[in-house]
Design an enzyme around this catalytic site. Structure first.
Site, PDB file in Angstrom:
ATOM      1  N   GLY A  55      42.574 -10.095  -8.600  1.00 27.19           N
ATOM      2  CA  GLY A  55      42.123 -11.443  -8.930  1.00 27.19           C
ATOM      3  C   GLY A  55      41.866 -11.542 -10.415  1.00 27.19           C
ATOM      4  N   GLU A 216      37.402 -32.406  -7.315  1.00 26.47           N
ATOM      5  CA  GLU A 216      38.779 -32.423  -7.812  1.00 26.47           C
ATOM      6  C   GLU A 216      39.770 -32.636  -6.668  1.00 26.47           C
ATOM      7  OE1 GLU A 216      39.073 -28.770 -10.189  1.00 26.47           O
ATOM      8  OE2 GLU A 216      38.741 -30.007 -11.964  1.00 26.47           O
ATOM      9  N   ASP A 346      33.264 -12.355  -8.517  1.00 24.21           N
ATOM     10  CA  ASP A 346      32.438 -13.012  -7.505  1.00 24.21           C
ATOM     11  C   ASP A 346      31.628 -12.032  -6.657  1.00 24.21           C
ATOM     12  OD1 ASP A 346      33.616 -15.306  -8.382  1.00 24.21           O
ATOM     13  OD2 ASP A 346      34.562 -15.847  -6.474  1.00 24.21           O
TER      14      ASP A 346
HETATM   15  C1  LIG Z   1      39.851 -23.672  -4.946  1.00 20.49           C
HETATM   16  C2  LIG Z   1      39.158 -22.928  -6.047  1.00 20.49           C
HETATM   17  C3  LIG Z   1      39.138 -23.471  -7.326  1.00 20.49           C
HETATM   18  C4  LIG Z   1      38.507 -22.791  -8.357  1.00 20.49           C
HETATM   19  N1  LIG Z   1      38.523 -23.340  -9.596  1.00 20.49           N
HETATM   20  C5  LIG Z   1      37.939 -22.687 -10.615  1.00 20.49           C
HETATM   21  C6  LIG Z   1      37.978 -23.210 -11.914  1.00 20.49           C
HETATM   22  O1  LIG Z   1      38.542 -24.278 -12.145  1.00 20.49           O
HETATM   23  N2  LIG Z   1      37.376 -22.507 -12.887  1.00 20.49           N
HETATM   24  C7  LIG Z   1      36.735 -21.332 -12.656  1.00 20.49           C
HETATM   25  O2  LIG Z   1      36.214 -20.713 -13.588  1.00 20.49           O
HETATM   26  N3  LIG Z   1      36.671 -20.803 -11.441  1.00 20.49           N
HETATM   27  C8  LIG Z   1      37.268 -21.451 -10.418  1.00 20.49           C
HETATM   28  N4  LIG Z   1      37.223 -20.922  -9.159  1.00 20.49           N
HETATM   29  C9  LIG Z   1      36.487 -19.678  -8.965  1.00 20.49           C
HETATM   30  C10 LIG Z   1      37.360 -18.473  -9.299  1.00 20.49           C
HETATM   31  O3  LIG Z   1      38.567 -18.546  -8.593  1.00 20.49           O
HETATM   32  C11 LIG Z   1      36.646 -17.196  -8.909  1.00 20.49           C
HETATM   33  O4  LIG Z   1      35.370 -17.172  -9.461  1.00 20.49           O
HETATM   34  C12 LIG Z   1      37.446 -16.009  -9.388  1.00 20.49           C
HETATM   35  O5  LIG Z   1      38.691 -15.998  -8.728  1.00 20.49           O
HETATM   36  C13 LIG Z   1      36.717 -14.715  -9.133  1.00 20.49           C
HETATM   37  O6  LIG Z   1      37.520 -13.674  -9.559  1.00 20.49           O
HETATM   38  P1  LIG Z   1      37.476 -12.272  -8.793  1.00 20.49           P
HETATM   39  O7  LIG Z   1      38.359 -11.364  -9.556  1.00 20.49           O
HETATM   40  O8  LIG Z   1      36.085 -11.880  -8.540  1.00 20.49           O
HETATM   41  O9  LIG Z   1      38.079 -12.592  -7.350  1.00 20.49           O
HETATM   42  P2  LIG Z   1      39.434 -13.235  -6.935  1.00 20.49           P
HETATM   43  O10 LIG Z   1      40.128 -13.873  -8.070  1.00 20.49           O
HETATM   44  O11 LIG Z   1      39.133 -14.065  -5.740  1.00 20.49           O
HETATM   45  O12 LIG Z   1      40.296 -11.984  -6.491  1.00 20.49           O
HETATM   46  C14 LIG Z   1      39.926 -11.167  -5.428  1.00 20.49           C
HETATM   47  C15 LIG Z   1      41.186 -10.447  -4.969  1.00 20.49           C
HETATM   48  O13 LIG Z   1      40.815  -9.475  -4.010  1.00 20.49           O
HETATM   49  C16 LIG Z   1      41.756  -9.480  -2.960  1.00 20.49           C
HETATM   50  N5  LIG Z   1      41.063  -8.967  -1.772  1.00 20.49           N
HETATM   51  C17 LIG Z   1      39.940  -9.440  -1.215  1.00 20.49           C
HETATM   52  N6  LIG Z   1      39.569  -8.653  -0.190  1.00 20.49           N
HETATM   53  C18 LIG Z   1      40.497  -7.681  -0.106  1.00 20.49           C
HETATM   54  C19 LIG Z   1      40.632  -6.541   0.732  1.00 20.49           C
HETATM   55  N7  LIG Z   1      39.740  -6.253   1.688  1.00 20.49           N
HETATM   56  N8  LIG Z   1      41.701  -5.732   0.529  1.00 20.49           N
HETATM   57  C20 LIG Z   1      42.603  -5.993  -0.452  1.00 20.49           C
HETATM   58  N9  LIG Z   1      42.507  -7.037  -1.277  1.00 20.49           N
HETATM   59  C21 LIG Z   1      41.459  -7.862  -1.107  1.00 20.49           C
HETATM   60  C22 LIG Z   1      42.178 -10.926  -2.828  1.00 20.49           C
HETATM   61  O14 LIG Z   1      43.468 -11.021  -2.233  1.00 20.49           O
HETATM   62  C23 LIG Z   1      42.164 -11.379  -4.288  1.00 20.49           C
HETATM   63  O15 LIG Z   1      43.439 -11.234  -4.878  1.00 20.49           O
HETATM   64  C24 LIG Z   1      37.856 -21.569  -8.108  1.00 20.49           C
HETATM   65  C25 LIG Z   1      37.885 -21.026  -6.825  1.00 20.49           C
HETATM   66  C26 LIG Z   1      38.529 -21.696  -5.802  1.00 20.49           C
HETATM   67  C27 LIG Z   1      38.574 -21.087  -4.431  1.00 20.49           C
END
Ligand SMILES: Cc1cc2nc3c(=O)[nH]c(=O)nc-3n(C[C@H](O)[C@H](O)[C@H](O)COP(=O)(O)OP(=O)(O)OC[C@H]3O[C@@H](n4cnc5c(N)ncnc54)[C@H](O)[C@@H]3O)c2cc1C
Length: 479
Positions: A55, A216, A346
């Site tokens: 992510g 949005e 997150d």
């Molecule tokens: C609809 C939507 C709109 C958003 N818009 C915004 C915005 O405009 N601006 C902003 O700042 N933030 C936005 N966000 C929030 C943002 O997407 C998250 O805060 C961000 O993606 C967090 O990053 P991350 O790396 O923690 O997790 P993520 O980007 O969610 O990545 C987590 C990854 O882990 C993988 N994963 C999860 N569990 C497993 C598992 N058990 N095994 C293998 N892989 C796994 C998933 O497939 C994913 O690829 C939005 C979120 C959503 C849902």
């Protein structure tokens, strides 16, 4: 856990720091003596840096690590995800409403780099054995020396999983396709429905959650109904379409300055959205939803954007957690008591260095944490000191529909068309990869001057709840 804000103007603030980090990484990679020393350690212990989750956080940790650890260093950087693509979540609702093709916002992880010591492993993480330093996947194991946990979050139904199971979520690519299909299908059925009650139910679209995602999405559905769908379904008057937005709090867009939030609220009302504040949705079934006051509203399309929580896997890990279940990290994003283990994005409960409050779960934070974790791992490898993570938010952007947005950038508030232009420019710049940027720019242009894409994609994409292991199996793995 509610999202507060919105994308990475904070990330922009970190651009200088990121540039310095990249330069640092390059310098390190060119230092032959250092590479030989790392080679020595790798040969002795077989070192692996494993990053869980491709992510925003995970992807941004990979590149600085690879720049500083060339293949000849003998170190491997493995990235694990259940999907072989990165999802640009800020544009998921564009994919859900025909503004862009769903694949335009998905970036294939294997295009990141061809560096030989980068390994992408598609698989679902089931458990982490911190004692043996092994990650258990659904189809194998991965040993690690450094581990970065960036598995994101899942939709939060606040304990009402069962009552709300018919709501559609918006978290994954498949969810966007499901929403798009549901809207188009509702129009097809409504076009021929003989029963006026059924026609009304089909043409009622409800979004639960008045945060940026909900607002949005509602704006984009409204644009679709009054734009492309009004042209393509001449027998359906857009005035027949009922749009409802539910929010449990007394206000929408809690992270925005109040003036801008009020502007957005008034604008949505002018656009015909029925806004229900202080009204949590109690139940969603196949025929409709039950609102706070017991009122039943027939609807076939109810979309849940009301909150997120850490994935169940986090609950099962024997590591310290915050009170809302995120993995506790110290100022260096390390999990206390687990040397070499970091958490970000997150799933991590990082605190803001200045205020001591939890950092919001947004992409800007995750992006910068990815780079910071990479730097701290490299500092550890080089015998240096890790740097505490600092984050400064610089602004917020929320789109309300065609030519309409609200923005706050460095204390300057914008509304209407200028804010919308800033919104689009900013998100286009943030997209990963040249192909995705080009595709999105083209999709936006076609949707703007002509029509949105309203093909109902014939693929099996029902809402995707987090794949859960049976309780018994989870316990066995966690033991
Ligand atoms: C609809 C939507 C709109 C958003 N818009 C915004 C915005 O405009 N601006 C902003 O700042 N933030 C936005 N966000 C929030 C943002 O997407 C998250 O805060 C961000 O993606 C967090 O990053 P991350 O790396 O923690 O997790 P993520 O980007 O969610 O990545 C987590 C990854 O882990 C993988 N994963 C999860 N569990 C497993 C598992 N058990 N095994 C293998 N892989 C796994 C998933 O497939 C994913 O690829 C939005 C979120 C959503 C849902």
């Amino acid at each position: 856990m509610k999202r507060h804000w919105w994308f990475g103007l904070g990330a922009a603030a970190g651009a200088a720091a990121a540039g310095a980090a990249v330069a640092g990484a390059r310098r390190r990679a060119l230092d032959g003596e250092r590479v030989r020393r790392l080679q020595g350690i790798a040969a002795a212990h077989g070192k692996n840096i494993v990053i869980l989750g491709a992510g925003f956080g995970g992807i941004n940790a990979v590149m600085p690590l690879l720049r500083a650890l060339p293949p000849e260093s003998g170190w491997r950087v493995s990235l694990v995800d259940r999907n072989n693509y990165f999802v640009f979540t800020p544009l998921l609702y564009h994919a859900a409403t025909g503004l862009v093709d769903p694949t335009s916002i998905l970036f294939p992880v294997r295009s990141l780099t061809r560096q030989e010591n980068f390994i992408f492993r598609e698989g679902t993480v089931r458990h982490i054995d911190f004692q043996r330093q092994v990650v258990h996947l659904d189809d194998g194991q991965l040993p690690y020396d450094y581990l970065v946990i960036g598995l994101g979050s899942v939709p939060n139904f606040f304990g009402k999983q069962e009552e709300l199971r018919h709501a559609i979520t918006l978290k994954r690519a498949g969810d966007a396709i499901t929403i798009r299909n549901r809207i188009i299908d509702a129009y097809e059925r409504a076009d021929v429905a003989a029963d006026p009650e059924e026609r009304r139910r089909l043409l009622t679209f409800a979004v639960v959650g008045g945060g940026a995602t909900g607002v949005e999405l509602m704006g984009a559905i409204r644009g679709l109904a009054y734009g492309t769908l009004a042209q393509q379904y001449p027998r359906i008057d857009p005035g027949e379409v009922r749009l409802l937005l539910f929010e449990a709090l007394p206000e929408i867009l809690p992270g925005l300055p109040r003036g801008l939030a009020h502007h957005a609220l008034n604008r949505l009302r002018e656009l015909g959205v029925d806004l229900r504040l202080e009204c949590p949705v109690e139940r969603v079934d196949q025929d409709g939803l039950t609102a706070c006051n017991g009122e039943f509203i027939p609807s076939r399309t109810v979309i849940w954007t009301a909150g997120i929580r850490p994935p169940d896997l986090a609950r099962d890990l024997q590591v310290p957690k915050t009170k809302n279940g995120r993995i506790e990290v110290n100022a260096f994003l390390q999990v206390p008591g687990f040397p070499g283990v970091y958490a970000l994005g997150d799933i991590a409960g990082a605190l803001d260095a200045a205020s001591g409050k939890p950092l919001p779960p947004n992409a800007a934070v995750a992006v910068r944490q990815g780079r910071a974790v990479a730097e701290n791992i490299l500092a550890d490898l080089d015998g240096g000191r890790p740097a505490p993570f600092a984050y400064q938010e610089r602004g917020e952007l929320v789109s309300l529909g065609k030519n309409e947005a609200v923005a706050e950038i460095g204390g300057v508030c914008l509304t209407g068309f200028p804010a919308w232009v800033v919104w689009r420019t900013f998100y286009l710049a943030q997209l990963m990869g040249f192909r995705n940027k080009m595709q999105v720019a083209l999709d936006w242009t076609v949707a703007y001057v002509h029509q949105r894409d309203t093909v109902r994609l014939d693929v099996p994409c029902e809402p995707s709840p987090e794949p859960e292991l049976p309780e018994a199996k989870r316990k066995t793995l966690a033991a």
